[in-house]
Design an enzyme around this catalytic site. Sequence first.
Site, PDB file in Angstrom:
ATOM      1  NE  ARG A   1      -3.167   2.409   2.998  1.00 48.92           N
ATOM      2  CZ  ARG A   1      -2.778   3.069   4.023  1.00 48.92           C
ATOM      3  NH1 ARG A   1      -1.875   2.782   4.840  1.00 48.92           N
ATOM      4  NH2 ARG A   1      -3.436   4.433   4.495  1.00 48.92           N
ATOM      5  NE  ARG A  60      -6.088  18.879   8.380  1.00 47.95           N
ATOM      6  CZ  ARG A  60      -5.665  18.022   9.336  1.00 47.95           C
ATOM      7  NH1 ARG A  60      -5.715  17.536  10.311  1.00 47.95           N
ATOM      8  NH2 ARG A  60      -5.083  16.838   8.588  1.00 47.95           N
ATOM      9  CE  LYS A  67      -9.008   4.320   3.483  1.00 47.16           C
ATOM     10  NZ  LYS A  67      -7.895   5.452   3.471  1.00 47.16           N
ATOM     11  CB  THR A 102      -7.086   0.882  11.565  1.00 48.12           C
ATOM     12  OG1 THR A 102      -7.730   1.418  10.459  1.00 48.12           O
ATOM     13  CG2 THR A 102      -6.750   2.102  12.120  1.00 48.12           C
TER      14      THR A 102
END
Length: 478
Positions: A35, A76, A217, A275
């Site tokens: 990846r 953000r 994802k 993860t």
Amino acid sequence: MRRNRRVKILATLGPSSSEQDIIEKLYRSGADVFRINMSHTDHDRLKMLVERIRSVEGKVGRPIGILADLQGPKLRVGTFANGPVMLENGASFALDADTSGGDVNRVHLPHPEILEALEPGHRLLLDDGKVQLKVVEATRTRAVTEVIVGGKLSDRKGISVPDTEIATSAMTDKDHKDLIAALDQNVDWVALSFVQRPDDLAEVRKITRGRAGVLAKIEKPQAIGRLDEIIELSDAVMVARGDLGVEMPLEQVPGLQKRITRACRRAGKPVVIATQMLESMISSPVPTRAEVSDVATAVFEGADAVMLSAESAAGDYPIEAVTTMDKIAHQVEQDSNYRNIIYAQRTEPEATGADAISAAARQIAETLNLAAVVCYTTSGATGLRASRERPACPVIVLSPVMATARRLSLGWGLHCVVSEDAANEEDMIDRACRISFSEEFAKPGQRIIVTAGVPFGTPGSTNMLRIAFVGNDGQGGI
């Protein structure tokens, strides 16, 4: 070089693992797909990494998959005039379109699409969920919230909106450029972040046009609500537990992992668990017991692949992390409960010729205790149907297309070999037996089962099954 396990391992490349000799060691230790995280990779570095992986591929003589993981939108908050602020529980705090520096009462939110979508009652999670807000009032330019969980908040911290579907594309301008660059380098898979709806995948598919597999994802609650549609439009799926665990209660993530894994297995689409699988190995040569159990659970569940992120990209022990994951997977697959669990979750084949042939091949192979199932495939679809069946014996995929072999390196149990398409039935049997023998899956006197399509070389025409003996010379006999 063959693996003695069915589940595949993805290893992320980074500062700890960019040199060619390290990439080769990672492959030999067990990595099947590499990846490349485009959040931290420019196009020159992408080209360099792909070249190094392909060089390793030529050296080891096995197809290796490459996954380019697109960054996706980064949401953000703005900046604060006098440094970080401390938000107290129960206080009022606003997010607005005013670009001036923030304070303990308000801050700029440079994402008008979020402000337009917020409604009273929606939650806002800041700094990976460390600070939680609840919307009290909302207009197109300002949202007044109540602080539910307070804490320190500083410049440019990330913001998640788990209750809100944002009217924005999953692809930014950077992602678009990165995708084109990745396709130019002939990567095998592209991973799309921030998927909320099936339309997000349609946009990527228009650009890829089949040149790479599209992996969705699953990291947003909105994606969970439309999971079946997203799986249908994807070529593969990743359970991105990091972001999923920020936007949803942590205790729900294990159940969601199982739900997504089983949905992908039903659909015959590869599913990757990602993860923090061996997070402690970033700085430790051995994992925690809980991490070992976590990896084992994913393998028991029948996931196609398990992934290492920072462990292999930036950790102190990248090769040890891959070796550890390989050992865990190998041990689980030898466990007496493993086949029972895999078998219990098997679903009925779909009403297509390829599915019927693949299911029959698996059943015959298990009934007759055959050495291997051998699939001829051009597009790779037949290989994935065989993988969906999760047979007890090895699955060898023969394809004349290198890109297909590389892409299938993500699929459960698939041992991919690049080989010319068969000229006729006799050639088909001889080639299948010879490769089964040379790749050390079958010994002389053992039998294999071969699936192929007639006429030969026609994609999507899998319609034939043959059982063959492997002769003393490795050639085939009926």
